[in-house]
Each structure stands twice: as C-alpha cells, then as structure tokens.
Write a protein that holds these residues in place. Structure first.
Motif, short mmCIF file in Angstrom:
data_model
loop_
_atom_site.label_atom_id
_atom_site.label_comp_id
_atom_site.label_asym_id
_atom_site.label_seq_id
_atom_site.Cartn_x
_atom_site.Cartn_y
_atom_site.Cartn_z
N LYS A 48 0.74 -1.15 -0.15
CA LYS A 48 0.20 -0.09 -0.01
C LYS A 48 0.86 1.29 0.14
N THR A 49 2.04 1.22 0.61
CA THR A 49 2.79 2.41 0.88
C THR A 49 4.13 2.31 -0.19
N ARG A 51 5.60 5.39 -2.07
CA ARG A 51 4.54 5.77 -2.94
C ARG A 51 3.38 6.59 -2.09
N THR A 52 3.77 7.39 -1.16
CA THR A 52 2.80 8.07 -0.09
C THR A 52 2.66 9.27 -0.47
N SER A 53 3.66 9.91 -1.48
CA SER A 53 3.82 11.38 -1.70
C SER A 53 3.47 11.47 -3.19
N LEU A 54 2.55 12.61 -3.41
CA LEU A 54 2.61 12.98 -5.03
C LEU A 54 3.53 14.03 -5.56
N GLU A 96 1.33 16.31 -11.70
CA GLU A 96 0.85 15.88 -10.33
C GLU A 96 1.97 14.69 -9.88
N SER A 128 2.46 6.95 -7.20
CA SER A 128 1.31 6.92 -6.26
C SER A 128 -0.05 6.63 -6.38
N PRO A 129 -0.75 5.68 -5.76
CA PRO A 129 -1.99 5.29 -5.83
C PRO A 129 -3.20 6.45 -5.97
N GLN A 130 -2.62 7.67 -5.42
CA GLN A 130 -3.51 8.65 -5.49
C GLN A 130 -3.60 9.64 -6.87
N ASN A 131 -2.48 9.04 -7.66
CA ASN A 131 -2.48 9.69 -8.97
C ASN A 131 -3.43 9.22 -9.84
N LYS A 132 -4.36 9.79 -9.83
CA LYS A 132 -5.51 9.38 -10.88
C LYS A 132 -5.90 10.53 -11.89
#
Length: 738
Positions: free
Chosen positions: A70-71, A92-95, A146, A179-183
């Motif tokens: 996850k991280t 993977r926690t930072s954009l 991003e 990053s998993p938040q990068n969509k």
C-alpha cells in the motif's frame, strides 16, 4: 503498520543496508540468530590501470521483479545467474516528492525470499504484498503536473553481439503511476502530458546493453585510461538521461540500476568466408542535444549543438575468439577488432525554413549572420574533443542554382570554415564541397567519385585496429617493397568525416555508405582476411553492407523527417529507375504530410522526454508555447563568458591519439580467487555469463550469432559446386550487365 525490511548484513564484506533494523522491530519481527554467510561478496578487490586497489561496486542487473504494498514499491533486481540480488525501495505515499532508496547490500536467493515473506506477513492487514510485473530494465522516472511515474522495459530482443556483450532493442515498455492517489482526469493537463509523452515510441529504435557501453565508440571502450571497471557514459547519447537523473541523481555514481538507452540504429550481419565468420556491426547514435523534427530543428543553437547530429560506427571483427580479452593475462588485447566512425549533422549556422506555407521545399532563411561564427566554433571544438583532428567536412549541397536556395548556405559555410581555419594548425579542418545532385544528373560516375573521395578520407583519419597486424600483411609488404618491414602494433582513428547535405539524409547516407564500403576493405585487410584493402562494389559483401546502410538511412530519415529515404544508393547508380522513382514519390508525399501535420506533436514529445521542458504549475503548458526557441538556447540574462574569437578551440583536443601499442602492463589482470558464484561484473570472465548462460541448456539454433543475417543469403538457389565461386568478395556482375 511500518513495513518490515531486511536486516543489516552481518558480513564485513558487505555494505550496510540503508533499511534500518528499527523498521523490523516496530513490525514485531525478531532478527534471525544466524549471520548472513550465504551471500557472495560484492566484488573482489581488483587493480585499476594506475596500480591502485579499488573496490568495484558494480553488479550487473538484468532481471527485475516489481512488488507493491500500500505504501511502497519494491524492485528486486537479479543478475544473469539469478543468485545475487539488489533491492530498490520506492515510496508511494507522496505525490510531490520522489523517494527512491537503493539498498547497497547484495543478497542471496534465500535471503530475498525471506524479505518478500516478511513483507507479505507484515502488510497482511493493509493488502499484503503483490507481484506487479517482471521487467528487463528501468528507463527512469518522470513527473508532469501531479504524481511521479516509473517507466520500465518489459520486453527486449537481441540485435547485436560485440565481444560477448549483447545489445538489445526495446520491444515493449510499461509506464506505472507510483502513487495510488495519482489518477488524472480525462481532459486534464496531466492526461494531455501523458498522451504527449507517449508520442515518443520507445519500441522504435531504442537500444541498450547491460554490459557494453554503447554510448561510446569501440576505440574508446578498448583504449580508455580511466578505471576500466567503471562506466562513465557519454551523456550526449543517453536519451533517458533526464528520466534517470530524476530518480538516481547522477549517471556518474555507478549505480547498478542505471541503464542508459540510445536512440538511433543498430544492425549486425556476418560475412561467411569458407567457415570463418566476420561480424559487421553498424551502430548509429543520435545526439539528444537540439534533437527534434526536420523543419523545427535546423542548423545550430547558440551552444554549438546541431540538428540531426548522428554518430555512425562500423565495427568489423573476426569471431574466432568471442571476448575482447585474447591472451588470458591482459585486458582488451584481442587483435581481431576494428572500427571506423563517421558523423552527420546539420550545417552549424543559424538558419531555418518556414514550413507553414505548405510548400514541398520552403525557402531557406539565414536568421543571424555572426561575423565570428561563435556557434560553429563551439560545434567544431566539440568535434575536436570527440574525434580529434582532422575534421573533414564533406558538403554535398547544391553549389549553383537558378534561384538561390541551398547555395545560400554553401557560401556562408565556406566563409565560416575559412574564418575558423585561419587560427588553427594546418589541415585541422578540411573542407570538401561537391554538388552531388549535379553529378547525379550528369554523365559523371557518382559511385566512382565517392569511392575516390572516400579513399582520401580514410587515409587522412585512419581507423581503429585493436592489436598488431597479422604477419601475412608484413610478408606482403616486404614482397612489394623488397625490404624488411616493421610490424604495426595498433591503429587509432584520429579525426572524422563530417558529411552533410540539407537534411543530412538522402545524399548523406549514400556518401556514408561508400565511405563505409572503402573502410570495410581496409578493415578486412587489417584483419588479414583479404590480400588487398578493397572490395568490389557488386560483391556479396558489399551488397550486404548496402542493405545495412539502406536500413540505417531509412531509420535515421524516419526519426528526423517522418519518412524513409527519398533517394537511395540505387538512384545514384541509375539502377531500377522506374521502381526508384515510384518509391521516391511516395516517400516525398509522406515526408510532406509529416512535416505539415505531425512534426509539432513529435517535437513536443521529444522536449518532454528529454527534459527540455519541465511542467510546472506557474508556467504555461507545453502546447501553449509559440515555439521552443528558449528551450534550446541560453537565457540571455545568464549567458556564460564568451570565448576568444581567435583562440576558440581547446588546444589539447587537437593532439592525436597514440598510434603505438599501449602499455599493456597497466591492464594486466590481478590473480583471481576461485569463485563460488558466476559474476557478470568480473572484468575477464563476465562476458561468458550473458552469452553462454551457464547451467542453462541452449542449442546453437537458439543463439543469436547462429541466426544472424549473412552473406550466404545472396547465394543463388541452384549452383554448380564445381564451377560456382562461393567467396563473398567475388564480382557477381560486370558493369555492362548492371
């Protein structure tokens, strides 16, 4: 819950891991009771050429497996033998930030399995550990507006073999968001940058090698005087320089994860001579400086870098012995390697063409007339540093026209060379202008004239030969001269032929092919293969070389102009004229279409890939710029100190390379200890590991060298063994039957 990593290595011959022991304690894991004794040492102490002992850090990684939690991402890199491993951790926690950590320890297979098991157990409550994909290398990292992305090579194929080292073509790549938040949203700037970036197709003519430095010439690799076990890449040809620097900070830190990629052309064929195999390798390296599409990149920028700057190297080697190392006691002493280097590049003046008028041949404009030719001086100084002197300028543009177009550049180029040459030692720059288009339309034999010029050029620059000449050549000279002859110990190439037309494509490629043909004769003679330094034009070996240069020209032309060659060598020989004319019309239309509608998108992609333009929130997007002039020229507010208009060159660069035998004592191998593990980093034996793959069953039919293109394909289907001459140097056609 923090993720458990591995323990610090207890072995004193290992570097410490950058991952701390506290991470494991926080995860509730206890350290094992035994120390790390199963992993091999990083590298034995070896001796560099200065006689000093140095700890060689490089481990050749050519297998990669990416795992995710996850991280974090965890990249597990292994060597060819799959018994030594390195770990790369990517946060993977930072954009906004990229945190890449290289674990400097080298692990055994069991230890890596233990690490993966602990990661799986320690992250059980947050999704566990998943295998993402297997890869062949890391192209690099990039960020647009991003988060960051990692670009991986997922498929490769061998295209050449030099000294036991494979050169691979990239067949497929995979970009992954870190990053998993990068969509990115569908119509966002981020998505548009991603689409633009994909216009650089890495599956077309991008190459790499795990163990051979393809960014430098063979002469440099076999004679360099730096630490022979370290890679110091020529950044001019490393097209993923910006992507690598984003994650690894520098290409000079000798990181195991760095994999330089060149853009250009690589091809290899073999000459079959009654059981003897001679490998002919063609390597073209495109400069990443001032790179771009045809009408958008012309002439030179103010730093001296020219458009369509391509270095072409022709390597001819006899493969009785695979390795660069021949005697077993010294490095790089195999006398069966030769090479010849050529150069092509746009005329180094400030000029351009406006393609917005939608005409096939836009007029040529001189943007700025510099009486001191500062940009050209920087360009030629760089050429001296790369190739030494003389620089032979073969200018193939038109000299007389009803309406001046190409001749405008020709007149200015003559003034440029005259001005710069007056301050140089004699014959440092040799200028040769020849109207190749006029010669083609007249009754002149273009091929014969080119061949005569090429003989002069090869005599002026020489070529590289890695060792002493064969004794048969000495005997031939003694028989001819009627007196004893000294044995030539080694040859170096000093200088280069710099060929140009307007686009450095059609005429340039025909000229380079003929220069390569002449060089091939000298290279084969230096190896003792033929008894005279020339090969007939209509022989199997020259037909094979012509096909290689034809593919070479098509590839470079497509990269620069979006189409294949318009005028091939056959057009200048007046053979197959109907077929050539039809092909020329099609390629002209294709080139015109690409220049009018596609080049802008191509240029944007190249600027993004090479890091010429770095997206930021406080600057306009790439596609909003009217032009990219400031991306390739210095900011006038921060210009560097101007050079002298008279002493404009670097004097040391004009000194010729030594032509005598090198001091081989500097390259002697130290006594090697018995190894428990196969080691690709071993300077002497490492080449065997990749080519022959110990402990892996391989048939000869599966070896690249066995399936390589050969002169044997030119043999007719039905021949009489009693009367047919199987020599690849036999003239197959007479001039009357062409």
């Amino acid at each position: 819950m923090p993720e458990p990593i591995t323990l610090e290595p207890a072995s004193p011959r290992h570097k410490k891991s950058r991952f701390t022991h506290n991470e494991q304690q926080e995860a509730g894991l206890k350290p094992p009771l035994v120390s790390r004794v199963s992993a091999p040492p990083a590298m034995e102490c070896t001796q560099d050429i200065c006689g000093e002992e140095t700890q060689q850090q490089r481990l050749v990684l050519n297998r990669f497996n990416l795992y995710e939690t996850k991280t974090n991402y965890y990249m597990i890199g292994s060597n060819q033998s799959d018994n030594r491993f390195r770990v790369l951790k990517i946060d993977r926690t930072s954009l906004t930030e990229l945190n890449v950590t290289e674990d400097e320890a080298i692990y055994s297979k069991q230890e890596v399995n233990d690490i993966l098991m602990k990661l799986k157990v320690g992250n059980k409550n947050s999704g566990g550990l998943k295998h993402v994909l297997s890869a062949d290398g890391i192209v690099g990292f990039i960020r647009f507006t991003e988060g960051y992305y990692i670009l991986l090579v997922t498929k490769k194929s061998p295209v050449a073999l030099i000294g036991g080292h494979y050169i691979y073509h990239i067949d497929d790549t995979e970009p992954l968001s870190i990053s998993p938040q990068n969509k990115p949203e569908k119509n966002s700037d981020e998505q548009r940058y991603i689409n633009t970036f994909k216009n650089v197709d890495l599956t077309k003519n991008f190459y790499f090698s795990y163990t051979y430095d393809i960014t430098h010439t063979l002469q440099h690799n076999m004679t360099r005087t730096s630490n022979r076990l370290d890679f110091s890449y020529n950044e001019m040809f490393v097209w993923n320089h910006y992507l690598l620097e984003t994650g690894f900070k520098s290409l000079k830190n000798n990181s195991d994860w760095i994999l330089p990629i060149i853009h250009g052309f690589v091809d290899q064929s073999k000459i079959s001579i009654f059981g003897r195999n001679i490998f002919v390798t063609l390597i073209a390296r495109r400069s990443r400086y001032f790179a771009g599409a045809r009408f958008l990149k012309r002439g030179s920028n103010d730093q001296g870098y020219v458009a369509n700057d391509v270095e072409t190297e022709q390597i001819v080697s006899e493969m009785n012995t695979t390795s660069f190392h021949f005697s077993g006691t010294r490095l790089f002493d195999n006398p069966h390697y030769t090479s010849y280097v050529q150069h092509r590049g746009s005329i180094p003046l400030y000029w351009s063409q406006d393609a917005t008028n939608m005409v096939p041949k836009p007029p040529i404009h001189m943007n700025f007339n510099d009486p001191f030719f500062v940009a050209a001086a920087l360009h030629f100084d760089n050429m001296f540093k790369r190739y030494c002197a003389p620089i032979i300028v073969l200018n193939l543009i038109k000299t007389k026209e009803k309406n001046k177009r190409e001749s405008i550049l020709g007149e200015e180029f003559v003034q440029c060379v005259d001005y710069l040459s007056q301050f140089l030692p004699e014959k440092s720059i040799i200028y040769k202008a020849w109207d190749m288009s006029k010669a083609r339309k007249s009754a002149e034999d273009v091929i014969e004239l080119l061949e005569n010029y090429a003989e002069e050029f090869v005599a002026d620059t020489g070529f590289f030969h890695s060792g002493p000449e064969p004794y048969i050549n000495i005997l031939r000279r003694e028989e001819s001269e009627k007196k004893p002859q000294a044995r030539r110990k080694q040859l170096r190439q000093n200088g280069v032929v710099r060929t140009n037309c307007i686009d450095c494509l059609d005429r340039t490629n025909a000229a380079q092919m003929m220069i390569g043909k002449v060089a091939l004769g000298h290279q084969l003679y230096a190896l003792g293969v033929i008894d005279h330094p020339s090969v007939p034009v209509d022989s199997d070996v020259v037909n094979m070389l012509s096909v290689m240069y034809h593919h070479h020209g098509d590839t470079i032309a497509f990269q620069y102009s979006g189409s294949n060659l318009v005028n091939t060598l056959a057009a200048y020989r007046h053979t197959n004229q109907w077929q050539s004319q039809a092909r020329d019309i099609v390629e002209n239309l294709r080139r015109y279409y690409n220049n009018a509608f596609i080049d802008n998108e191509k240029q944007e992609a190249i600027n993004l890939f090479l890091g010429n333009f770095i997206p930021q929130k406080d600057r306009p997007p790439l596609w909003a710029l009217q032009n990219d002039y400031y991306l390739h020229n210095e900011d006038p507010r921060f210009r560097r100190t101007k050079r002298s208009y008279i002493n404009w060159w670097t004097k040391d660069a004009l000194s010729p390379h030594e032509g005598t035998e090198l001091d081989k004592t500097r390259y002697q191998l130290v006594p090697r200890l018995a190894r428990q593990y196969d080691d690709e980093g071993d300077a002497y034996g490492g080449y065997w590991i990749e080519y022959y793959k110990p402990r892996l069953f391989t048939s000869f039919a599966d070896l690249f060298a066995s399936n390589m293109n050969s002169t044997t394909k030119y043999l007719p289907n039905r021949v009489s063994p009693e009367t047919y001459d199987y020599s690849p140097f036999t003239l197959r056609f007479t001039p009357a039957t062409r």
